[in-house]
Design an enzyme around this catalytic site. Structure first.
Site, PDB file in Angstrom:
ATOM      1  N   THR A  53      49.296  58.630  37.392  1.00 26.84           N
ATOM      2  CA  THR A  53      49.206  57.837  36.162  1.00 26.84           C
ATOM      3  C   THR A  53      48.101  56.799  36.302  1.00 26.84           C
ATOM      4  O   THR A  53      47.294  56.605  35.393  1.00 26.84           O
ATOM      5  CB  THR A  53      50.560  57.164  35.858  1.00 26.84           C
ATOM      6  N   ASP A  89      57.861  55.026  40.149  1.00 22.96           N
ATOM      7  CA  ASP A  89      58.733  56.191  40.331  1.00 22.96           C
ATOM      8  C   ASP A  89      60.004  56.055  39.500  1.00 22.96           C
ATOM      9  O   ASP A  89      60.558  57.057  39.048  1.00 22.96           O
ATOM     10  CB  ASP A  89      59.061  56.363  41.817  1.00 22.96           C
ATOM     11  N   LYS A 123      58.845  52.082  43.686  1.00 21.28           N
ATOM     12  CA  LYS A 123      57.497  52.588  43.825  1.00 21.28           C
ATOM     13  C   LYS A 123      57.293  53.061  45.261  1.00 21.28           C
ATOM     14  O   LYS A 123      58.117  52.825  46.115  1.00 21.28           O
ATOM     15  CB  LYS A 123      56.473  51.478  43.498  1.00 21.28           C
ATOM     16  N   GLY A 124      56.150  53.721  45.476  1.00 21.06           N
ATOM     17  CA  GLY A 124      55.819  54.123  46.836  1.00 21.06           C
ATOM     18  C   GLY A 124      55.932  55.612  47.071  1.00 21.06           C
ATOM     19  O   GLY A 124      55.788  56.070  48.212  1.00 21.06           O
ATOM     20  N   GLY A 152      53.792  57.627  46.465  1.00 19.78           N
ATOM     21  CA  GLY A 152      52.490  57.998  47.034  1.00 19.78           C
ATOM     22  C   GLY A 152      52.193  57.278  48.338  1.00 19.78           C
ATOM     23  O   GLY A 152      51.100  57.427  48.890  1.00 19.78           O
ATOM     24  N   GLU A 160      50.248  47.955  46.975  1.00 25.02           N
ATOM     25  CA  GLU A 160      50.598  47.821  45.551  1.00 25.02           C
ATOM     26  C   GLU A 160      51.331  46.503  45.324  1.00 25.02           C
ATOM     27  O   GLU A 160      51.060  45.768  44.367  1.00 25.02           O
ATOM     28  CB  GLU A 160      51.472  49.000  45.118  1.00 25.02           C
TER      29      GLU A 160
HETATM   30  C1  5RP Z   1      52.358  55.292  44.628  1.00 27.06           C
HETATM   31  C2  5RP Z   1      53.238  54.844  43.524  1.00 27.06           C
HETATM   32  C3  5RP Z   1      53.073  55.489  42.199  1.00 27.06           C
HETATM   33  O1  5RP Z   1      52.889  54.505  41.238  1.00 27.06           O
HETATM   34  C4  5RP Z   1      54.307  56.277  41.870  1.00 27.06           C
HETATM   35  O2  5RP Z   1      54.579  57.165  42.931  1.00 27.06           O
HETATM   36  C5  5RP Z   1      54.131  57.059  40.568  1.00 27.06           C
HETATM   37  O3  5RP Z   1      53.209  58.076  40.761  1.00 27.06           O
HETATM   38  P1  5RP Z   1      52.716  59.000  39.574  1.00 27.06           P
HETATM   39  O4  5RP Z   1      51.963  58.142  38.622  1.00 27.06           O
HETATM   40  O5  5RP Z   1      51.845  60.027  40.255  1.00 27.06           O
HETATM   41  O6  5RP Z   1      53.928  59.636  38.929  1.00 27.06           O
HETATM   42  O7  5RP Z   1      54.066  53.973  43.661  1.00 27.06           O
HETATM   43  O8  5RP Z   1      52.679  54.672  45.840  1.00 27.06           O
END
Ligand code: 5RP
Length: 224
Positions: free
Chosen positions: A35, A88, A98-99, A101, A107
């Site tokens: 996103t 998330d 979150k996290g 990724g 963040e």
């Molecule tokens: C990465 C994050 C992202 O914001 C979270 O995983 C959402 O990812 P996406 O936008 O791909 O659905 O916290 O560490």
């Protein structure tokens, strides 16, 4: 609209939201994930209307640089009016997990420094209670087993994210089976475990505003 179109629509809405505030010297905080990537791509069209960005990961840094957007070290910047990032999970108080990724620590740092945290998320991320998504915890490698035992004591079921080293050189434990009824207390309790760098609960400082991508359009949500 599919999930990717919803993500892109929320990124475009966030771009429209911050656009009137951009000045030549503005530095924008940018998150990580699919996103946030849509937001970076939207930002590229306005490259000449702001100064540059602080990024929450090496991946976002590379994407910004590919668009010729300058990326600054956070230590050289003293004013970040906006931080834009995905999530998330998000609840009605705009508390987040979150996290997914693995970029949770950077963040959280950029989100805390920024004046306004603008969250962008498709409707699949909206939940009544946080915890269905496993909660990421960044841990100093030598403390992994100790932290894992402490997370079990807190009622969770930690699992080692194998093969993943964070941008900070640490490891991630994903904690399953938490029903997070008091996100602030749990965020603090996990922070208090020796060896934890940070955890993916953004409850002490939730998002300030959410652009939620729904099939009927993008809805601007403020905390209940
Ligand atoms: C990465 C994050 C992202 O914001 C979270 O995983 C959402 O990812 P996406 O936008 O791909 O659905 O916290 O560490």
């Amino acid at each position: 609209m599919n999930q990717d179109s919803l993500k892109k629509a929320t990124a475009d809405a966030a771009m429209e939201y911050i656009l009137p505030s951009l000045e030549k010297n503005t530095v924008i905080g940018v998150g990580t994930g699919s996103t946030a990537n849509y937001f970076i791509d939207a930002l590229a069209q306005y490259r000449n209307d702001f100064d540059g960005c602080v990024a929450s990961s090496e991946a976002s840094t590379q994407r910004l640089k590919a668009h010729n957007i300058p990326v600054y070290d956070l230590n050289s910047v003293d004013n970040i009016p906006f931080y834009i990032d995905g999530a998330d999970e998000v609840n009605s108080s705009l508390q987040l997990t979150k996290g997914g990724g693995g970029a949770l620590t950077r963040e959280k740092i950029v989100a805390v420094v920024a004046k306004e945290f603008v969250c962008i998320a498709d409707e699949s991320k909206k939940v009544a209670t946080l915890g269905s998504f496993p909660l990421p915890v960044e841990v100093i490698p030598m403390a992994r087993s100790h932290v894992g035992r402490e997370l079990v004591n807190l009622g969770g079921d930690p699992s080692y994210r194998e093969g993943v080293i964070t941008d900070n050189g640490n490891v991630i434990l994903d904690v399953w089976n938490l029903t997070i009824t008091d996100p602030v207390s749990l965020e603090q309790a996990i922070n208090n475990i020796t060896g934890v760098v940070s955890n993916g609960l953004f409850a002490l400082k939730p998002a300030d505003i959410l652009f939620l991508g729904e099939k009927t359009g993008v809805r601007k949500v403020v905390s209940e």
